[in-house]
Design a protein around this motif. Structure first.
Motif, PDB file in Angstrom:
ATOM      1  N   ILE A 133       1.013  -1.101  -0.032  1.00 32.34           N
ATOM      2  CA  ILE A 133       0.164   0.323   0.260  1.00 32.34           C
ATOM      3  C   ILE A 133       0.598   1.593   0.253  1.00 32.34           C
ATOM      4  CG2 ILE A 133      -1.665  -1.307   1.235  1.00 32.34           C
ATOM      5  CD1 ILE A 133      -1.025   0.088   3.499  1.00 32.34           C
ATOM      6  N   SER A 134       2.343   0.723  -0.317  1.00 37.17           N
ATOM      7  CA  SER A 134       3.255   2.308  -0.287  1.00 37.17           C
ATOM      8  C   SER A 134       3.203   3.035  -1.586  1.00 37.17           C
ATOM      9  CB  SER A 134       4.781   1.538   0.276  1.00 37.17           C
ATOM     10  OG  SER A 134       5.115   1.094  -0.163  1.00 37.17           O
ATOM     11  N   ILE A 135       2.447   2.330  -1.957  1.00 39.65           N
ATOM     12  CA  ILE A 135       3.072   2.706  -3.582  1.00 39.65           C
ATOM     13  C   ILE A 135       2.396   4.271  -4.006  1.00 39.65           C
ATOM     14  CG2 ILE A 135       0.847   1.324  -4.433  1.00 39.65           C
ATOM     15  CD1 ILE A 135       1.287   0.871  -6.945  1.00 39.65           C
ATOM     16  N   ASP A 136       2.998   5.037  -5.539  1.00 36.40           N
ATOM     17  CA  ASP A 136       2.542   6.202  -5.401  1.00 36.40           C
ATOM     18  C   ASP A 136       0.782   6.186  -6.317  1.00 36.40           C
ATOM     19  OD1 ASP A 136       2.164   8.989  -5.489  1.00 36.40           O
ATOM     20  OD2 ASP A 136       3.889   9.155  -7.001  1.00 36.40           O
ATOM     21  N   LEU A 137       0.070   6.830  -5.289  1.00 34.10           N
ATOM     22  CA  LEU A 137      -1.089   7.025  -6.339  1.00 34.10           C
ATOM     23  C   LEU A 137      -1.665   7.397  -6.789  1.00 34.10           C
ATOM     24  CD1 LEU A 137      -3.369   5.723  -2.790  1.00 34.10           C
ATOM     25  CD2 LEU A 137      -2.693   4.235  -4.735  1.00 34.10           C
ATOM     26  N   LYS A 138      -1.010   9.325  -6.491  1.00 31.62           N
ATOM     27  CA  LYS A 138      -0.491  10.516  -7.235  1.00 31.62           C
ATOM     28  C   LYS A 138      -0.509   9.870  -8.850  1.00 31.62           C
ATOM     29  CE  LYS A 138      -1.572  13.175  -3.495  1.00 31.62           C
ATOM     30  NZ  LYS A 138      -1.591  14.206  -2.381  1.00 31.62           N
ATOM     31  N   TYR A 266      -5.347   4.472 -18.134  1.00 29.94           N
ATOM     32  CA  TYR A 266      -6.760   5.875 -17.631  1.00 29.94           C
ATOM     33  C   TYR A 266      -7.263   5.167 -16.443  1.00 29.94           C
ATOM     34  CZ  TYR A 266      -4.212   9.393 -20.582  1.00 29.94           C
ATOM     35  OH  TYR A 266      -3.195   9.745 -20.650  1.00 29.94           O
ATOM     36  N   LEU A 267      -8.363   4.248 -17.310  1.00 28.02           N
ATOM     37  CA  LEU A 267      -9.055   3.958 -16.639  1.00 28.02           C
ATOM     38  C   LEU A 267      -8.861   3.604 -14.510  1.00 28.02           C
ATOM     39  CD1 LEU A 267     -11.162   0.866 -19.194  1.00 28.02           C
ATOM     40  CD2 LEU A 267     -12.331   3.290 -17.976  1.00 28.02           C
ATOM     41  N   GLU A 268      -7.598   3.178 -14.749  1.00 26.18           N
ATOM     42  CA  GLU A 268      -6.999   2.545 -13.366  1.00 26.18           C
ATOM     43  C   GLU A 268      -7.261   3.936 -12.457  1.00 26.18           C
ATOM     44  OE1 GLU A 268      -7.531  -0.559 -12.417  1.00 26.18           O
ATOM     45  OE2 GLU A 268      -6.934  -1.607 -14.268  1.00 26.18           O
ATOM     46  N   GLU A 269      -6.003   5.115 -13.203  1.00 28.56           N
ATOM     47  CA  GLU A 269      -5.984   6.439 -12.569  1.00 28.56           C
ATOM     48  C   GLU A 269      -7.606   6.395 -12.155  1.00 28.56           C
ATOM     49  OE1 GLU A 269      -4.432   8.832 -14.864  1.00 28.56           O
ATOM     50  OE2 GLU A 269      -2.985   7.672 -14.972  1.00 28.56           O
ATOM     51  N   GLU A 270      -9.196   6.583 -13.018  1.00 24.68           N
ATOM     52  CA  GLU A 270     -10.301   6.810 -12.407  1.00 24.68           C
ATOM     53  C   GLU A 270     -10.725   5.814 -11.249  1.00 24.68           C
ATOM     54  OE1 GLU A 270     -12.007   9.257 -13.187  1.00 24.68           O
ATOM     55  OE2 GLU A 270     -10.070   9.946 -14.735  1.00 24.68           O
ATOM     56  N   THR A 313      -8.438  -0.468   1.141  1.00 27.49           N
ATOM     57  CA  THR A 313      -7.277  -0.245   0.448  1.00 27.49           C
ATOM     58  C   THR A 313      -6.312  -0.814  -0.085  1.00 27.49           C
ATOM     59  OG1 THR A 313      -7.276   1.475   3.057  1.00 27.49           O
ATOM     60  CG2 THR A 313      -4.905   1.165   2.742  1.00 27.49           C
ATOM     61  N   VAL A 314      -6.989  -1.937   0.345  1.00 25.20           N
ATOM     62  CA  VAL A 314      -5.996  -2.695  -0.372  1.00 25.20           C
ATOM     63  C   VAL A 314      -6.369  -2.876  -1.891  1.00 25.20           C
ATOM     64  CG1 VAL A 314      -5.214  -4.137   1.415  1.00 25.20           C
ATOM     65  CG2 VAL A 314      -7.390  -4.914   0.050  1.00 25.20           C
ATOM     66  N   VAL A 315      -7.268  -2.537  -2.431  1.00 26.20           N
ATOM     67  CA  VAL A 315      -8.582  -3.520  -3.832  1.00 26.20           C
ATOM     68  C   VAL A 315      -7.440  -2.075  -4.427  1.00 26.20           C
ATOM     69  CG1 VAL A 315      -9.886  -2.736  -4.986  1.00 26.20           C
ATOM     70  CG2 VAL A 315     -10.088  -4.096  -2.977  1.00 26.20           C
ATOM     71  N   ARG A 316      -7.033  -0.026  -3.454  1.00 27.67           N
ATOM     72  CA  ARG A 316      -6.733   0.763  -4.739  1.00 27.67           C
ATOM     73  C   ARG A 316      -5.589   0.839  -4.671  1.00 27.67           C
ATOM     74  NH1 ARG A 316      -6.680   6.907  -1.558  1.00 27.67           N
ATOM     75  NH2 ARG A 316      -5.274   5.323   0.014  1.00 27.67           N
ATOM     76  N   ALA A 317      -4.729  -0.282  -4.225  1.00 28.15           N
ATOM     77  CA  ALA A 317      -3.890   0.087  -3.928  1.00 28.15           C
ATOM     78  C   ALA A 317      -3.211  -1.616  -5.567  1.00 28.15           C
ATOM     79  CB  ALA A 317      -2.868  -1.377  -3.308  1.00 28.15           C
ATOM     80  N   ALA A 320      -3.908   0.568  -8.699  1.00 26.52           N
ATOM     81  CA  ALA A 320      -2.841   2.028  -8.962  1.00 26.52           C
ATOM     82  C   ALA A 320      -1.360   0.605  -9.694  1.00 26.52           C
ATOM     83  CB  ALA A 320      -2.168   2.796  -7.137  1.00 26.52           C
ATOM     84  N   HIS A 321      -1.459  -0.581  -8.629  1.00 27.66           N
ATOM     85  CA  HIS A 321      -0.247  -1.543  -9.631  1.00 27.66           C
ATOM     86  C   HIS A 321      -1.149  -1.911 -11.294  1.00 27.66           C
ATOM     87  CE1 HIS A 321       2.417  -2.297  -6.101  1.00 27.66           C
ATOM     88  NE2 HIS A 321       1.143  -2.725  -5.280  1.00 27.66           N
ATOM     89  N   HIS A 322      -2.124  -1.912 -11.809  1.00 28.17           N
ATOM     90  CA  HIS A 322      -2.562  -2.044 -12.639  1.00 28.17           C
ATOM     91  C   HIS A 322      -2.183  -1.077 -13.609  1.00 28.17           C
ATOM     92  CE1 HIS A 322      -5.702  -5.289 -10.907  1.00 28.17           C
ATOM     93  NE2 HIS A 322      -4.346  -5.645 -11.027  1.00 28.17           N
ATOM     94  N   ARG A 323      -2.634   0.268 -13.093  1.00 32.18           N
ATOM     95  CA  ARG A 323      -2.532   1.621 -13.238  1.00 32.18           C
ATOM     96  C   ARG A 323      -1.084   1.455 -14.414  1.00 32.18           C
ATOM     97  NH1 ARG A 323      -1.111   5.827  -9.336  1.00 32.18           N
ATOM     98  NH2 ARG A 323       1.388   4.437  -9.542  1.00 32.18           N
ATOM     99  N   ASP A 324      -0.087   1.123 -13.380  1.00 28.22           N
ATOM    100  CA  ASP A 324       1.667   1.518 -14.137  1.00 28.22           C
ATOM    101  C   ASP A 324       1.599   0.222 -15.212  1.00 28.22           C
ATOM    102  OD1 ASP A 324       1.865   2.738 -11.937  1.00 28.22           O
ATOM    103  OD2 ASP A 324       2.562   1.455 -10.278  1.00 28.22           O
ATOM    104  N   VAL A 325       1.528  -1.120 -14.099  1.00 29.03           N
ATOM    105  CA  VAL A 325       1.249  -1.967 -15.751  1.00 29.03           C
ATOM    106  C   VAL A 325       0.810  -1.736 -17.254  1.00 29.03           C
ATOM    107  CG1 VAL A 325       1.296  -4.374 -16.228  1.00 29.03           C
ATOM    108  CG2 VAL A 325       1.733  -3.810 -14.048  1.00 29.03           C
ATOM    109  N   ASN A 326      -0.362  -1.246 -17.278  1.00 23.68           N
ATOM    110  CA  ASN A 326      -0.858  -0.268 -18.343  1.00 23.68           C
ATOM    111  C   ASN A 326      -0.083   0.452 -19.441  1.00 23.68           C
ATOM    112  OD1 ASN A 326      -3.323  -2.615 -19.245  1.00 23.68           O
ATOM    113  ND2 ASN A 326      -3.278  -2.328 -17.377  1.00 23.68           N
ATOM    114  N   HIS A 327       0.611   1.407 -18.511  1.00 24.50           N
ATOM    115  CA  HIS A 327       1.127   3.253 -19.286  1.00 24.50           C
ATOM    116  C   HIS A 327       1.916   1.833 -19.845  1.00 24.50           C
ATOM    117  CE1 HIS A 327      -2.192   6.079 -18.502  1.00 24.50           C
ATOM    118  NE2 HIS A 327      -1.578   6.305 -17.284  1.00 24.50           N
ATOM    119  N   PHE A 328       2.873   1.260 -18.806  1.00 24.59           N
ATOM    120  CA  PHE A 328       4.413   0.823 -19.219  1.00 24.59           C
ATOM    121  C   PHE A 328       4.224  -0.208 -20.457  1.00 24.59           C
ATOM    122  CE2 PHE A 328       7.183  -3.343 -19.300  1.00 24.59           C
ATOM    123  CZ  PHE A 328       8.349  -2.261 -19.249  1.00 24.59           C
TER     124      PHE A 328
END
Length: 349
Positions: A133-138, A266-270, A313-317, A320-328
């Protein structure tokens, strides 16, 4: 040799076949043959006696040799049923259930770390984890190219009807969101898998990454199903939205995987934004902070006294991981649909 003597000899040869041992008459076979021979050769002393012999012969011939085995099979089946009934009489009902397993074999009994029985069939103890849960959410990917801008504004446009329909019912919103979020990983993994089969090529591990993403999103849905019980019209909406989104994403991934992964990013960001608002309402007391569902406690290895706030909290984390993977995935170079670089690590732990 007269015809009368020939008939007698023929009867002697066929007597063993005509007079089967299955006959129920009490007259011995040798006696019956002798009486028939005496009557044929010498005419017999009384017509009634000859009639009696021929009745015996007819009764034997009418008794087909196939009838006896059939009766035997019925008896065996009856005995088998009786034996099975006796054997099952003392068996507890739980032991009579058939083994249900994908591989057709009895699965081994699984236990948790504390020794209690594992009751989930949709995931195994070694598939659980503690979310980071320490991943950057912003973190936000600024759209620069034309496809990036199309993906960004497409997602923003989809948020408008969602906000109107669900408003601040975040439990139902999360349920709807997860039914959509679990589609892209499965579609992308399926298409990459089929391409790998057609071209006899490796995919750099991306098939597994995308399918794991889809599975993780599905576990989010199974969790929120325990929190928000969907109404009939919400279930109907899920069917409609999934039918449209699956086909649209399938076509989009065929045309441009780069665009498809950017949309998911972008869906994951939302999704992160929605879960953040969910947490705010939980902390403000607008939504009851109920105990966490048992499936969530086991899947994310949460403490026994975990609450809905911990689950969100853990679902939001995870999102955030899915956001990074798909943007990558959208940033790296493609050759058709094959990703040329190895995927970013899914640091759920």
């Amino acid at each position: 040799m007269t015809s009368r003597m020939g008939g007698a000899l023929l009867l002697r040869h066929l007597g063993g076949r005509l007079f089967s041992t299955t006959t129920t008459t009490s007259v011995p076979r040798s006696t019956a043959i002798g009486e028939a021979t005496n009557y044929l050769m010498y005419g017999g002393s009384a017509p009634a006696k000859g009639m009696a012999v021929w009745v015996r012969i007819s009764s034997v011939r009418m008794a087909s040799t196939t009838a006896s085995p059939a009766v035997g099979r019925e008896d065996e089946a009856t005995v088998a049923k009786g034996a099975a009934a006796k054997e099952g009489a003392g068996t507890p009902p739980s032991a009579k259930k058939e083994i249900a397993s994908y591989w057709g074999i009895q699965p081994s009994k699984l236990v948790k770390e504390d020794g209690t029985e594992w009751k989930w069939s949709c995931f195994r103890p070694w598939e659980t984890y503690k979310s980071n849960i320490s991943i950057d959410l912003k973190k936000h990917h600024v759209p620069t190219t034309f496809l990036d801008k199309v993906a960004y504004w497409t997602v923003k446009a989809l948020r408008i009807p969602t906000d109107i329909f669900f408003q601040r019912r975040y439990g139902c919103r999360a349920m709807m969101l997860e039914t959509v979020a679990a589609v892209p990983g499965m579609v992308g993994g399926m298409l990459l898998h089929l391409r790998s089969l057609r071209r006899f090529e490796h995919t750099g591990g991306w098939v597994r990454v995308l399918l794991e993403e889809a599975e993780n999103e599905r576990m989010h849905l199974m969790t929120f199903m325990e929190v928000a019980k969907p109404r009939w019209y919400e279930r109907a909406l899920v069917i409609a939205v999934q039918g449209v989104f699956f086909n649209a994403y399938f076509v989009g991934y065929l045309l441009s995987p780069k665009f498809a992964h950017r949309v998911v990013g972008y869906l994951e960001e939302e999704a992160i934004h929605s879960y953040t608002e969910f947490l705010k309402d939980l902390e403000a007391g607008k939504i009851e902070n109920v105990p966490a569902p048992a499936i969530a406690v086991d899947y994310w290895r949460l403490p026994a006294d975990a609450t809905l706030k911990d689950v969100v909290t853990v679902v939001r984390a995870d999102e955030a991981h899915h956001r990074d993977v798909n943007h990558f995935a959208s940033d790296i170079h493609y050759q058709g649909m094959e990703l040329k670089q190895t995927p970013a690590p899914l640091d759920y732990h």
